[in-house]
Design a protein around this motif. Structure first.
Motif, PDB file in Angstrom:
ATOM      1  N   ILE A   9      31.476  44.603  28.209  1.00  0.00           N
ATOM      2  CA  ILE A   9      32.892  44.384  27.914  1.00  0.00           C
ATOM      3  C   ILE A   9      33.106  43.906  26.479  1.00  0.00           C
ATOM      4  CG2 ILE A   9      33.531  43.971  30.312  1.00  0.00           C
ATOM      5  CD1 ILE A   9      33.517  40.983  29.723  1.00  0.00           C
ATOM      6  N   ASP A  10      32.038  43.768  25.708  1.00  0.00           N
ATOM      7  CA  ASP A  10      32.182  43.475  24.278  1.00  0.00           C
ATOM      8  C   ASP A  10      32.462  44.742  23.466  1.00  0.00           C
ATOM      9  OD1 ASP A  10      31.799  40.663  24.329  1.00  0.00           O
ATOM     10  OD2 ASP A  10      29.636  40.990  24.630  1.00  0.00           O
ATOM     11  N   ILE A  11      32.367  45.887  24.107  1.00  0.00           N
ATOM     12  CA  ILE A  11      32.725  47.154  23.472  1.00  0.00           C
ATOM     13  C   ILE A  11      34.169  47.476  23.836  1.00  0.00           C
ATOM     14  CG2 ILE A  11      32.239  49.630  23.347  1.00  0.00           C
ATOM     15  CD1 ILE A  11      30.087  47.931  22.045  1.00  0.00           C
ATOM     16  N   ASP A  12      35.025  47.618  22.841  1.00  0.00           N
ATOM     17  CA  ASP A  12      36.435  47.895  23.100  1.00  0.00           C
ATOM     18  C   ASP A  12      36.658  49.316  23.605  1.00  0.00           C
ATOM     19  OD1 ASP A  12      37.223  45.328  22.110  1.00  0.00           O
ATOM     20  OD2 ASP A  12      36.961  46.096  20.076  1.00  0.00           O
ATOM     21  N   ARG A  13      35.937  50.263  23.045  1.00  0.00           N
ATOM     22  CA  ARG A  13      36.068  51.660  23.452  1.00  0.00           C
ATOM     23  C   ARG A  13      34.704  52.329  23.475  1.00  0.00           C
ATOM     24  NH1 ARG A  13      41.118  54.533  24.054  1.00  0.00           N
ATOM     25  NH2 ARG A  13      42.558  52.855  24.523  1.00  0.00           N
ATOM     26  N   GLU A  23      29.824  42.015  35.183  1.00  0.00           N
ATOM     27  CA  GLU A  23      30.747  41.838  34.058  1.00  0.00           C
ATOM     28  C   GLU A  23      32.190  42.136  34.438  1.00  0.00           C
ATOM     29  OE1 GLU A  23      29.640  43.002  30.108  1.00  0.00           O
ATOM     30  OE2 GLU A  23      27.600  43.498  30.747  1.00  0.00           O
ATOM     31  N   ILE A  24      32.396  42.949  35.461  1.00  0.00           N
ATOM     32  CA  ILE A  24      33.732  43.192  35.984  1.00  0.00           C
ATOM     33  C   ILE A  24      33.638  43.230  37.505  1.00  0.00           C
ATOM     34  CG2 ILE A  24      34.459  44.530  33.942  1.00  0.00           C
ATOM     35  CD1 ILE A  24      34.224  47.081  35.699  1.00  0.00           C
ATOM     36  N   ALA A  25      34.784  43.044  38.168  1.00  0.00           N
ATOM     37  CA  ALA A  25      34.834  43.146  39.621  1.00  0.00           C
ATOM     38  C   ALA A  25      34.987  44.610  40.029  1.00  0.00           C
ATOM     39  CB  ALA A  25      36.009  42.329  40.160  1.00  0.00           C
TER      40      ALA A  25
END
Length: 475
Positions: A358-362, A398-400
């Protein structure tokens, strides 16, 4: 001293080529089997105005953002951009006449003959190559008929008529047959166009380019060394890169990303200052899915030759920082499952740099236009890849699981690139990434490319490489 490399500028182009679709590899084979397909295919070709107004094409040249496609109802070909034009913020489209003119301008061996009418139209549309415009000459209709009647080549069509001819250079060398030479000349001409545009928009004299890396899919060579190259130097000669040398990188669809990493490494090492990575259009892949499009009542969508070029040099506070310390590779022993591929290309380099997904925006993956691939049975390639990435983010905590769709929407994008192998491999997003960084809307993007090495029948392996670009540090 190690220098920080950057992607300083980007350039893209689309050349409308409806009358060359018949010579794409798939149409040639299918039409030979069923000649009636030629008439059906010709009727389903799009006119110039529709190609210009087609939303994904407008994204490719920079007049629309990839996210804009999500708000345009599909099918996109039925919802054109009425006010669209052929020039974009980092790219442009050219007509078929202009393409033929560029091919003639790039023809050093008198392979191509075009008639006077086509030559005049081409000269009127090509205004950027005055130093070579005297090469765009045509012959009378009777002379052209005599050339075509001599055989040993291919007639070329324009507007429903035979308007040109490309000859075979050696009757006993399949690598110098008219069909192969057509592919190579088309690739050279489209690459010349986009490299010329790149240098012009960069305000960089062609003489300052040190090295050229071609990443296209053509096979320039002869019977003793098929695909030997170097198209990079052939392109550099036309655009005036008199102080440059170059070479060609071959890695199927992943070649542009390999080339950009190599270019960045050369700059970082101080070997060269300015390197152009380029890729011309793949004529063999025109109309690749035309039969499926006809069956599904879809226009023949693969009617444009895409090309692209990137200028790599020392970071200057304007170009995107090319993070050579956050590059991914697909090792030989990694395995070929989607999870194994993305673990190697995405997760491992990010973890090594102390970053999470999630540190990558795109993420820019294989940006195939789904309106081309879905009717052909290949599915929505970008969406499938983004959902795989999202699932990996879930597994990493990192995400649900409920955030998968949000991850895809926010960190992915709809596909918009022509399906020409090396063209969709993540890099069409670089122009948009640079603009978003300049607007302060993007900090970090990851470009991911995969390649099907097994297509050459020498290995069962796949390939893949990736890199990260970041917002520049103001100097």
């Amino acid at each position: 001293m190690i220098r920080e490399p950057a992607i300083l500028n980007t350039s893209y182009a689309l050349a409308h080529a409806p009358d060359l679709v018949r010579y794409g590899s798939k149409p040639v084979r299918e039409i030979e089997r069923d000649p009636s397909l030629l008439a059906s295919m010709t009727e389903a070709l799009r006119p110039w105005d529709e190609v210009v107004r087609y939303p994904p094409n407008q994204v490719f040249i920079g007049n629309l953002q990839p996210d804009d496609l999500a708000s345009i109802p599909r099918p996109w070909y039925r919802n054109p951009i009425r006010s669209a034009g052929p020039s974009g913020s980092f790219g442009r489209m050219i007509t078929q006449a202009a393409l033929y003119g560029l091919m003639k301008l790039c023809d050093d061996f008198d392979l191509l003959t075009i008639d006077e009418e086509l030559a005049a139209q081409a000269r009127a549309e090509i205004v950027d190559f005055d130093h070579r415009s005297d090469r765009i000459v045509g012959v009378g209709r009777s002379e052209l008929r005599a050339v075509v009647g001599g055989g040993a080549g291919l007639p070329l069509y324009h507007g429903g008529r035979v308007a040109g001819f490309i000859r075979t250079a050696h009757e006993q060398d399949a690598s110098l047959s008219a069909s192969v030479l057509l592919e190579n000349l088309v690739c050279k001409a489209t690459a010349v166009l986009v490299v010329s545009d790149l240098l012009r928009s960069s305000n960089l004299a062609a003489s300052r380019v040190d090295y050229l890396l071609n990443s296209g899919e053509e096979a320039v060579g002869d019977r003793y060394q098929r695909g030997g190259g170097s198209l990079s130097k052939a392109v550099g000669e036309v655009v005036g890169c008199v102080n440059a040398t170059g070479s060609d990188i071959k890695a199927f669809c992943a070649a542009p990303v390999h080339a950009l990493i190599a270019a960045g490494a050369m700059v970082a090492a101080g070997l060269h200052d300015y390197i152009v990575v380029l890729g011309g259009g793949s004529q063999a892949k025109l109309g690749m899915k035309f039969a499926a499009h006809l069956r599904n009542g879809v226009p023949v969508m693969e009617d444009c030759l895409a090309s692209m070029a990137f200028l790599v040099g020392p970071a200057d506070g304007e170009g995107m920082r090319l993070r050579l310390d956050v590059t991914g590779k697909h090792p030989i022993g990694a395995g070929s499952s989607p999870r194994a591929v993305y673990e190697a290309l995405v997760v491992e380099p990010l973890v090594g740099a102390g970053l999470g997904m999630i540190d990558i925006d795109r993420y820019a993956v294989e940006m195939h236009n789904p309106e081309i691939t879905v009717p052909g049975g290949s599915g929505d390639v970008p969406r499938t890849n983004y959902r795989t990435l999202a699932a990996m983010a879930v597994l990493r905590g990192e995400i649900a699981r409920g955030d998968i769709d949000r991850f895809v929407a926010e960190r992915g994008m709809p596909g918009f690139a022509p399906t020409q192998g090396h063209i969709p491999a993540g890099v069409p997003y670089l122009g948009h990434a640079q603009q978003a960084m300049r607007r302060g809307e993007l900090d970090r993007a990851m470009i991911v490319a995969k390649g099907s090495l097994f297509l050459g029948r020498m290995t069962q392996l796949v390939d893949g490489v990736s890199f990260v670009v970041e917002r520049p540090v103001v100097m």
